[in-house]
Design a protein around this motif. Structure first.
Motif, PDB file in Angstrom:
ATOM      1  N   UNK A  41       0.837  -1.203   0.000  1.00 29.57           N
ATOM      2  CA  UNK A  41       0.000   0.000   0.000  1.00 29.57           C
ATOM      3  C   UNK A  41       0.872   1.254   0.000  1.00 29.57           C
ATOM      4  N   UNK A  42       0.359   2.292  -0.604  1.00 28.00           N
ATOM      5  CA  UNK A  42       0.980   3.614  -0.700  1.00 28.00           C
ATOM      6  C   UNK A  42       2.128   3.678  -1.703  1.00 28.00           C
ATOM      7  N   UNK A  43       2.453   2.577  -2.378  1.00 30.28           N
ATOM      8  CA  UNK A  43       3.421   2.673  -3.460  1.00 30.28           C
ATOM      9  C   UNK A  43       2.724   3.328  -4.649  1.00 30.28           C
ATOM     10  N   UNK A  44       3.448   4.168  -5.360  1.00 32.44           N
ATOM     11  CA  UNK A  44       2.926   4.825  -6.550  1.00 32.44           C
ATOM     12  C   UNK A  44       3.771   4.376  -7.725  1.00 32.44           C
ATOM     13  N   UNK A  45       3.114   3.819  -8.737  1.00 34.15           N
ATOM     14  CA  UNK A  45       3.830   3.268  -9.875  1.00 34.15           C
ATOM     15  C   UNK A  45       3.633   4.089 -11.125  1.00 34.15           C
TER      16      UNK A  45
END
Length: 71
Positions: A41-45
Motif C-alpha cells: 500500500x501507498x506505493x505509486x507506480x
C-alpha cells in the motif's frame, strides 16, 4: 491500495484493460518492485503507455490463454 496486485492494476480500464500487460508495470518500476508478487500500500507506480506492438503482443497472449481445467 491494500489488496492490489500488478495483474489487477493492468486489468483496470484506466490503465491497459488487459491483465496480461502487468510485466510492463513491473519493468517500469523495477526501482520499487523487487518481487512482482509483493507490492505494498501507498506505493505509486509509473504506468507507461504501450506501443502498438506491445498492445498486439498482450492481446495475442490474452486471446491464446486457456485456463487450467477445474478439478
Amino acid at each position: 491500495v491494500k489488496g492490489d496486485h500488478l495483474w489487477g492494476i493492468a486489468k483496470k480500464k484506466d490503465h491497459y484493460d488487459n491483465p496480461f500487460a502487468w510485466p510492463m508495470i513491473y519493468k517500469a518500476n523495477r526501482d520499487q518492485i523487487n518481487d512482482p508478487d509483493l507490492i505494498y500500500p501507498k506505493q505509486t507506480f509509473k504506468i507507461p503507455n504501450l506501443t502498438d506492438d506491445e498492445v498486439a503482443k498482450y492481446n495475442k497472449i490474452r486471446q491464446n490463454y486457456k485456463p487450467a481445467p477445474e478439478e
